[in-house]
Design a protein around this motif. Structure first.
Motif, PDB file in Angstrom:
ATOM      1  N   GLU A 174      -6.977  13.411  20.636  1.00 52.09           N
ATOM      2  CA  GLU A 174      -8.238  12.663  20.144  1.00 52.09           C
ATOM      3  C   GLU A 174      -7.886  11.516  19.892  1.00 52.09           C
ATOM      4  OE1 GLU A 174      -9.757  14.586  16.493  1.00 52.09           O
ATOM      5  OE2 GLU A 174      -9.670  16.380  17.372  1.00 52.09           O
ATOM      6  N   TYR A 175      -6.820  10.831  19.771  1.00 47.98           N
ATOM      7  CA  TYR A 175      -6.386   9.635  19.478  1.00 47.98           C
ATOM      8  C   TYR A 175      -5.703   8.894  20.801  1.00 47.98           C
ATOM      9  CZ  TYR A 175      -7.231  11.068  14.733  1.00 47.98           C
ATOM     10  OH  TYR A 175      -7.797  11.428  13.752  1.00 47.98           O
ATOM     11  N   LYS A 176      -6.614   8.172  21.732  1.00 48.10           N
ATOM     12  CA  LYS A 176      -5.800   7.637  22.770  1.00 48.10           C
ATOM     13  C   LYS A 176      -4.972   6.353  22.499  1.00 48.10           C
ATOM     14  CE  LYS A 176      -9.917   9.265  25.576  1.00 48.10           C
ATOM     15  NZ  LYS A 176     -11.027   8.802  25.961  1.00 48.10           N
ATOM     16  N   THR A 177      -3.853   6.289  23.050  1.00 50.00           N
ATOM     17  CA  THR A 177      -2.763   5.521  22.431  1.00 50.00           C
ATOM     18  C   THR A 177      -2.489   4.536  23.467  1.00 50.00           C
ATOM     19  OG1 THR A 177      -0.980   7.252  23.007  1.00 50.00           O
ATOM     20  CG2 THR A 177      -1.679   7.119  20.729  1.00 50.00           C
ATOM     21  N   GLY A 178      -3.097   4.440  24.633  1.00 50.08           N
ATOM     22  CA  GLY A 178      -2.642   3.718  25.868  1.00 50.08           C
ATOM     23  C   GLY A 178      -3.239   2.519  25.993  1.00 50.08           C
ATOM     24  N   ASP A 179      -3.931   1.798  24.859  1.00 50.33           N
ATOM     25  CA  ASP A 179      -4.581   0.598  24.969  1.00 50.33           C
ATOM     26  C   ASP A 179      -3.584  -0.472  24.635  1.00 50.33           C
ATOM     27  OD1 ASP A 179      -4.414   1.375  22.239  1.00 50.33           O
ATOM     28  OD2 ASP A 179      -7.011   0.681  22.108  1.00 50.33           O
ATOM     29  N   TRP A 180      -2.507  -0.353  24.167  1.00 52.92           N
ATOM     30  CA  TRP A 180      -1.616  -1.490  23.905  1.00 52.92           C
ATOM     31  C   TRP A 180      -0.462  -1.820  24.977  1.00 52.92           C
ATOM     32  CZ3 TRP A 180       0.659   1.775  19.280  1.00 52.92           C
ATOM     33  CH2 TRP A 180       1.034   2.819  19.743  1.00 52.92           C
ATOM     34  N   LYS A 181      -0.724  -1.283  26.168  1.00 53.89           N
ATOM     35  CA  LYS A 181       0.471  -1.517  27.094  1.00 53.89           C
ATOM     36  C   LYS A 181       0.029  -2.895  27.788  1.00 53.89           C
ATOM     37  CE  LYS A 181      -1.950   1.560  30.426  1.00 53.89           C
ATOM     38  NZ  LYS A 181      -2.814   2.101  29.183  1.00 53.89           N
ATOM     39  N   VAL A 182       1.178  -3.617  28.144  1.00 55.17           N
ATOM     40  CA  VAL A 182       1.014  -4.612  29.036  1.00 55.17           C
ATOM     41  C   VAL A 182       1.324  -4.610  30.635  1.00 55.17           C
ATOM     42  CG1 VAL A 182       1.328  -6.263  27.190  1.00 55.17           C
ATOM     43  CG2 VAL A 182       3.247  -5.594  28.290  1.00 55.17           C
ATOM     44  N   LEU A 183       1.961  -3.501  30.761  1.00 52.50           N
ATOM     45  CA  LEU A 183       2.247  -3.078  32.066  1.00 52.50           C
ATOM     46  C   LEU A 183       1.792  -1.580  32.283  1.00 52.50           C
ATOM     47  CD1 LEU A 183       6.147  -4.571  32.373  1.00 52.50           C
ATOM     48  CD2 LEU A 183       3.923  -5.565  33.420  1.00 52.50           C
ATOM     49  N   MET A 184       1.174  -1.401  33.522  1.00 52.45           N
ATOM     50  CA  MET A 184       1.062   0.152  33.458  1.00 52.45           C
ATOM     51  C   MET A 184       1.545   0.578  34.998  1.00 52.45           C
ATOM     52  SD  MET A 184      -2.921  -0.479  34.587  1.00 52.45           S
ATOM     53  CE  MET A 184      -3.466  -0.383  36.339  1.00 52.45           C
ATOM     54  N   PRO A 185       2.154   1.781  34.989  1.00 46.47           N
ATOM     55  CA  PRO A 185       2.691   2.176  36.105  1.00 46.47           C
ATOM     56  C   PRO A 185       1.489   2.747  37.242  1.00 46.47           C
ATOM     57  CG  PRO A 185       2.532   4.172  34.616  1.00 46.47           C
ATOM     58  CD  PRO A 185       2.001   2.771  34.069  1.00 46.47           C
ATOM     59  N   VAL A 186       1.887   2.261  38.652  1.00 44.67           N
ATOM     60  CA  VAL A 186       0.975   2.784  39.735  1.00 44.67           C
ATOM     61  C   VAL A 186       2.027   3.646  40.692  1.00 44.67           C
ATOM     62  CG1 VAL A 186      -0.533   2.009  41.490  1.00 44.67           C
ATOM     63  CG2 VAL A 186      -0.556   0.751  39.483  1.00 44.67           C
ATOM     64  N   ILE A 187       1.554   4.944  41.019  1.00 49.94           N
ATOM     65  CA  ILE A 187       2.364   5.522  41.702  1.00 49.94           C
ATOM     66  C   ILE A 187       1.936   5.463  43.233  1.00 49.94           C
ATOM     67  CG2 ILE A 187       2.806   8.120  42.307  1.00 49.94           C
ATOM     68  CD1 ILE A 187       2.524   8.878  39.267  1.00 49.94           C
ATOM     69  N   ASN A 188       2.723   5.226  44.129  1.00 54.33           N
ATOM     70  CA  ASN A 188       2.528   4.994  45.537  1.00 54.33           C
ATOM     71  C   ASN A 188       2.880   6.439  45.881  1.00 54.33           C
ATOM     72  OD1 ASN A 188       2.800   4.853  48.225  1.00 54.33           O
ATOM     73  ND2 ASN A 188       3.671   2.760  48.192  1.00 54.33           N
ATOM     74  N   GLN A 189       1.873   7.029  46.494  1.00 53.67           N
ATOM     75  CA  GLN A 189       1.671   8.492  46.891  1.00 53.67           C
ATOM     76  C   GLN A 189       2.425   8.626  48.116  1.00 53.67           C
ATOM     77  OE1 GLN A 189       0.717  11.072  44.935  1.00 53.67           O
ATOM     78  NE2 GLN A 189      -0.061   9.788  43.542  1.00 53.67           N
ATOM     79  N   GLU A 190       2.446   7.662  49.077  1.00 51.04           N
ATOM     80  CA  GLU A 190       3.159   7.651  50.268  1.00 51.04           C
ATOM     81  C   GLU A 190       4.498   7.669  50.237  1.00 51.04           C
ATOM     82  OE1 GLU A 190       0.654   8.047  52.736  1.00 51.04           O
ATOM     83  OE2 GLU A 190       2.406   7.431  53.896  1.00 51.04           O
ATOM     84  N   LYS A 191       5.359   7.017  49.009  1.00 52.68           N
ATOM     85  CA  LYS A 191       6.710   6.843  48.898  1.00 52.68           C
ATOM     86  C   LYS A 191       7.394   8.181  47.864  1.00 52.68           C
ATOM     87  CE  LYS A 191       8.158   2.252  48.635  1.00 52.68           C
ATOM     88  NZ  LYS A 191       8.612   1.063  47.668  1.00 52.68           N
ATOM     89  N   CYS A 192       6.205   8.504  46.962  1.00 53.22           N
ATOM     90  CA  CYS A 192       6.678   9.833  46.200  1.00 53.22           C
ATOM     91  C   CYS A 192       7.030  11.080  46.840  1.00 53.22           C
ATOM     92  CB  CYS A 192       5.396  10.134  45.230  1.00 53.22           C
ATOM     93  SG  CYS A 192       5.699  11.451  44.052  1.00 53.22           S
ATOM     94  N   ILE A 193       8.219  11.505  46.385  1.00 56.58           N
ATOM     95  CA  ILE A 193       8.926  12.641  46.899  1.00 56.58           C
ATOM     96  C   ILE A 193       8.647  14.207  46.133  1.00 56.58           C
ATOM     97  CG2 ILE A 193      10.371  11.495  48.583  1.00 56.58           C
ATOM     98  CD1 ILE A 193      12.544  12.083  46.094  1.00 56.58           C
TER      99      ILE A 193
END
Length: 97
Positions: A15-34
């Motif tokens: 119920e408590y979303k805690t992701g709004d304080w980040k300054v960097l966010m991960p982006v997954i490259n599906q082409e590279k991901c094994i």
């Protein structure tokens, strides 16, 4: 939030979303991901999602699963990017509107 942070109904962390304080966010490259699952394993907030979503790379390799990030709970710690053995995760600045 209750006074003193007392949890009156256990199991309510979704119920408590805690992701709004980040300054960097991960982006997954599906082409590279094994699909090694390390990002999923090391994420302290369980924000890496393993999805039953097939993905075919440009080289025609077919994976039955994909990984995505639940930004509502990702705090941008970067552990996923740090531990990725093929560097398929980039940490990018969060755009503030």
């Amino acid at each position: 939030m209750t006074i003193g942070g007392v949890i009156t109904n256990p199991g309510n962390s979704l119920e408590y979303k805690t992701g709004d304080w980040k300054v960097l966010m991960p982006v997954i490259n599906q082409e590279k991901c094994i699909r090694c699952r390390i990002c999923w394993y090391v994420c302290p907030d369980s924000a890496i999602l393993e999805l039953d979503k097939p993905y075919t790379t440009k080289a025609k390799r077919v994976y039955k699963i994909s990984y995505d990030v639940n930004y509502d709970f990702c705090k941008g710690c970067g552990m996923c990017a740090q531990e990725c053995p093929v560097k398929a995760i980039d940490m990018v600045p969060v755009e503030v509107s």
